[in-house]
Design a protein around this motif. Structure first.
Motif, PDB file in Angstrom:
ATOM      1  N   UNK A  13       0.833  -1.205   0.000  1.00 35.85           N
ATOM      2  CA  UNK A  13       0.000   0.000   0.000  1.00 35.85           C
ATOM      3  C   UNK A  13       0.868   1.256   0.000  1.00 35.85           C
ATOM      4  N   UNK A  14       1.994   1.210   0.702  1.00 32.68           N
ATOM      5  CA  UNK A  14       2.938   2.331   0.685  1.00 32.68           C
ATOM      6  C   UNK A  14       3.527   2.502  -0.712  1.00 32.68           C
ATOM      7  N   UNK A  15       3.882   1.377  -1.339  1.00 30.42           N
ATOM      8  CA  UNK A  15       4.439   1.416  -2.700  1.00 30.42           C
ATOM      9  C   UNK A  15       3.446   2.040  -3.673  1.00 30.42           C
ATOM     10  N   UNK A  16       2.208   1.591  -3.641  1.00 30.61           N
ATOM     11  CA  UNK A  16       1.206   2.084  -4.583  1.00 30.61           C
ATOM     12  C   UNK A  16       0.787   3.516  -4.270  1.00 30.61           C
ATOM     13  N   UNK A  17       0.848   3.901  -2.992  1.00 33.34           N
ATOM     14  CA  UNK A  17       0.457   5.252  -2.620  1.00 33.34           C
ATOM     15  C   UNK A  17       1.506   6.289  -2.948  1.00 33.34           C
ATOM     16  N   UNK A  18       2.779   5.927  -2.797  1.00 34.43           N
ATOM     17  CA  UNK A  18       3.864   6.892  -3.017  1.00 34.43           C
ATOM     18  C   UNK A  18       4.464   6.814  -4.417  1.00 34.43           C
ATOM     19  N   UNK A  19       4.391   5.644  -5.043  1.00 31.63           N
ATOM     20  CA  UNK A  19       4.907   5.493  -6.404  1.00 31.63           C
ATOM     21  C   UNK A  19       3.814   4.829  -7.244  1.00 31.63           C
ATOM     22  N   UNK A  20       2.742   5.553  -7.509  1.00 30.91           N
ATOM     23  CA  UNK A  20       1.597   4.951  -8.200  1.00 30.91           C
ATOM     24  C   UNK A  20       1.920   4.467  -9.609  1.00 30.91           C
ATOM     25  N   UNK A  21       2.958   5.036 -10.206  1.00 30.43           N
ATOM     26  CA  UNK A  21       3.301   4.640 -11.578  1.00 30.43           C
ATOM     27  C   UNK A  21       4.413   3.591 -11.623  1.00 30.43           C
ATOM     28  N   UNK A  22       4.857   3.117 -10.452  1.00 30.63           N
ATOM     29  CA  UNK A  22       5.891   2.096 -10.428  1.00 30.63           C
ATOM     30  C   UNK A  22       5.358   0.808 -11.055  1.00 30.63           C
ATOM     31  N   UNK A  23       6.199   0.171 -11.890  1.00 24.98           N
ATOM     32  CA  UNK A  23       5.781  -1.046 -12.576  1.00 24.98           C
ATOM     33  C   UNK A  23       6.819  -2.161 -12.343  1.00 24.98           C
ATOM     34  N   UNK A  24       6.789  -2.773 -11.162  1.00 20.27           N
ATOM     35  CA  UNK A  24       7.723  -3.874 -10.932  1.00 20.27           C
ATOM     36  C   UNK A  24       7.548  -5.001 -11.937  1.00 20.27           C
ATOM     37  N   UNK A  25       6.330  -5.160 -12.472  1.00 20.58           N
ATOM     38  CA  UNK A  25       6.085  -6.225 -13.453  1.00 20.58           C
ATOM     39  C   UNK A  25       6.795  -5.967 -14.771  1.00 20.58           C
ATOM     40  N   UNK A  26       7.152  -4.713 -15.036  1.00 16.06           N
ATOM     41  CA  UNK A  26       7.896  -4.358 -16.252  1.00 16.06           C
ATOM     42  C   UNK A  26       9.375  -4.143 -15.942  1.00 16.06           C
ATOM     43  N   UNK A  27       9.636  -3.455 -14.833  1.00 14.22           N
ATOM     44  CA  UNK A  27      11.007  -3.077 -14.499  1.00 14.22           C
ATOM     45  C   UNK A  27      11.891  -4.290 -14.223  1.00 14.22           C
ATOM     46  N   UNK A  28      11.457  -5.192 -13.354  1.00 12.83           N
ATOM     47  CA  UNK A  28      12.322  -6.301 -12.964  1.00 12.83           C
ATOM     48  C   UNK A  28      12.616  -7.268 -14.121  1.00 12.83           C
ATOM     49  N   UNK A  29      11.634  -7.623 -14.937  1.00  9.99           N
ATOM     50  CA  UNK A  29      11.975  -8.466 -16.094  1.00  9.99           C
ATOM     51  C   UNK A  29      12.946  -7.782 -17.047  1.00  9.99           C
ATOM     52  N   UNK A  30      12.892  -6.448 -17.114  1.00  7.86           N
ATOM     53  CA  UNK A  30      13.822  -5.720 -17.983  1.00  7.86           C
ATOM     54  C   UNK A  30      15.234  -5.701 -17.400  1.00  7.86           C
ATOM     55  N   UNK A  31      15.341  -5.736 -16.065  1.00  6.82           N
ATOM     56  CA  UNK A  31      16.644  -5.646 -15.421  1.00  6.82           C
ATOM     57  C   UNK A  31      17.354  -6.991 -15.332  1.00  6.82           C
ATOM     58  N   UNK A  32      16.632  -8.039 -15.017  1.00  3.02           N
ATOM     59  CA  UNK A  32      17.256  -9.339 -14.790  1.00  3.02           C
ATOM     60  C   UNK A  32      17.560 -10.063 -16.099  1.00  3.02           C
ATOM     61  N   UNK A  33      18.762 -10.625 -16.177  1.00  3.90           N
ATOM     62  CA  UNK A  33      19.106 -11.446 -17.341  1.00  3.90           C
ATOM     63  C   UNK A  33      18.422 -12.808 -17.264  1.00  3.90           C
ATOM     64  N   UNK A  34      18.109 -13.261 -16.032  1.00  4.69           N
ATOM     65  CA  UNK A  34      17.416 -14.530 -15.829  1.00  4.69           C
ATOM     66  C   UNK A  34      15.937 -14.246 -15.530  1.00  4.69           C
ATOM     67  N   UNK A  35      15.026 -14.624 -16.408  1.00  3.29           N
ATOM     68  CA  UNK A  35      13.603 -14.310 -16.210  1.00  3.29           C
ATOM     69  C   UNK A  35      13.037 -14.886 -14.907  1.00  3.29           C
ATOM     70  N   UNK A  36      13.569 -16.021 -14.447  1.00  7.08           N
ATOM     71  CA  UNK A  36      13.015 -16.650 -13.248  1.00  7.08           C
ATOM     72  C   UNK A  36      13.256 -15.812 -12.004  1.00  7.08           C
ATOM     73  N   UNK A  37      14.386 -15.111 -11.949  1.00  2.00           N
ATOM     74  CA  UNK A  37      14.667 -14.259 -10.793  1.00  2.00           C
ATOM     75  C   UNK A  37      13.636 -13.146 -10.694  1.00  2.00           C
ATOM     76  N   UNK A  38      13.297 -12.569 -11.839  1.00  2.00           N
ATOM     77  CA  UNK A  38      12.284 -11.512 -11.864  1.00  2.00           C
ATOM     78  C   UNK A  38      10.901 -12.079 -11.547  1.00  2.00           C
TER      79      UNK A  38
END
Length: 398
Positions: free
Chosen positions: A357-382
């Motif tokens: 709730x803190x994440x969504x309230x303070x960073x409403x546009x944060x997209x961990x579902x997009x960001x982490x797969x883009x950052x990790x070379x191994x898809x399973x880690x994301x």
């Protein structure tokens, strides 16, 4: 130039370091070395480029040529007339003798070549002002450029804070304007632009930033190929360009050059994290001085907590992240996502949901579902991380 050539002829070439030049040539005290080593590297880069320019132009027919190869302060002395003979018969005694003679001439030739390459005449021997300037060779602009770049390093994290990154980038750009031959401004700008390219969801803007990052990292390496910060910047740009093998190799080289520099470790840990080298992070962190890990602004704890999460030690990850928050370390949607995921995986759904709730309230546009797969070379880690955040209640914005 005289110093490095004399050291080479005395069979001490491999021992020439920025610290020895700083003390023996510039006259710095041991206490000043840590602050002045960068000046030595900048000056060596200038000499290197001046020599390259000279031998590419009016000095191209010189029989003896001296260079400072990248990555070292040990000079290379080549007698061109002998090189062809030595290639055909490297054991020829006459060839060896002439090469030795060529090397003994190098001190005089080196001083002459450097003088012609830089187009400077010898200063008056009784000129204290000129001597002092040549010893320290630090203009007010260079000092300001170094100070700006050094302070801007502390603004790079959290790497998802685009406003903070913009301020850091501006500081690095001013550093470049103050002294365009100081590598630090370019290295820092490359790291900021690489970070912006990674977190920006606008593809066209991301590609533009990545191209600019590559230009700056190339310039940093050209100016200071033996400097850890320049290598680290190139490693980060390579990582942002999905060239993971090169990123890991360059980051390792940067660590070898500056094993106790927290800034170099920061980027090494991030590159290792997103290449799923979790055990490497934990092993390296165990051997790093504890006091360095307590400095504000460094992301050691966040990287360590992330590695603990991915190795299944969720309680340790929670403790690490919470200690980092208490110490006022870098805090943003990435460590918050990890902390929420760690609580979820540890079975504490209540705290996990609160953090989401803190994440969504303070960073409403944060997209961990997009960001982490883009950052990790191994898809399973994301995937493991994103699924835990979703389970804790995170939903993508409309």
């Amino acid at each position: 130039m005289r110093y490095v050539v004399e050291e080479k002829l005395a069979d001490r070439g491999s021992s020439i370091k920025a610290t020895t030049i700083g003390m023996d040539v510039h006259g710095y005290s041991p206490e000043e070395i840590s602050d002045r080593a960068g000046v030595v590297r900048v000056d060596a880069g200038r000499v290197r480029r001046k020599l390259e320019t000279y031998y590419e132009t009016e000095g191209k027919t010189d029989e003896i040529q001296i260079s400072l190869p990248t990555g070292t302060y040990e000079p290379e002395i080549v007698a061109l007339e002998i090189e062809k003979t030595a290639t055909h018969n490297s054991k020829h005694p006459k060839a060896r003798a002439v090469l030795v003679v060529g090397c003994t001439l190098a001190i005089a030739v080196g001083a002459w070549a450097l003088n012609r390459a830089t187009h400077k005449s010898d200063p008056p021997k009784n000129s204290i002002l000129v001597d002092h300037r040549e010893i320290f060779d630090i203009s007010p602009n260079r000092v300001e450029a170094i100070n700006l770049a050094t302070k801007a390093r502390g603004l790079i994290f959290p790497a998802t804070d685009q406003e903070r990154l913009s301020i850091a980038l501006q500081a690095f750009q001013i550093s470049i304007e103050k002294d365009d031959v100081y590598f630090g401004g370019y290295a820092g700008a490359a790291q900021v632009l690489g970070s912006l390219a990674l977190v920006d969801m606008d593809r066209e803007r991301s590609e533009t930033n990545l191209a600019l990052a590559a230009q700056h990292s190339t310039e940093a390496l050209r100016l200071a190929p033996d400097q850890a910060w320049a290598l680290s910047a190139q490693a980060w740009v390579d990582f942002a360009s999905d060239n993971h093998a090169s990123a890991l190799e360059l980051s390792n080289r940067a660590i070898e050059l500056a094993p106790l520099d927290p800034h170099i470790r920061e980027f090494d840990f991030l590159i290792s994290l997103f290449n799923s080298r979790f055990e490497h992070i934990l092993d390296e962190a165990a051997g790093f001085p504890k006091d360095a890990n307590q400095l504000q602004g460094y992301v050691f704890s966040n990287a360590i907590g992330s590695a603990q999460f991915h190795t299944g030690d969720y309680l340790a990850a929670i403790q690490t992240f919470e200690e980092a928050i208490a110490a006022q370390g870098p805090f943003g949607p990435i460590p918050l996502s990890y902390l929420a995921a760690a609580y979820e995986m540890a079975g504490d759904t209540e705290n996990a949901q609160f953090l989401v709730s803190v994440l969504m309230g303070n960073w409403p546009n944060a997209r961990p579902d997009i960001l982490f797969p883009a950052l990790f070379s191994d898809p399973m880690s994301a995937k493991t991380l994103v699924e835990a955040v979703r389970k804790a209640g995170w939903v993508a914005p409309d």
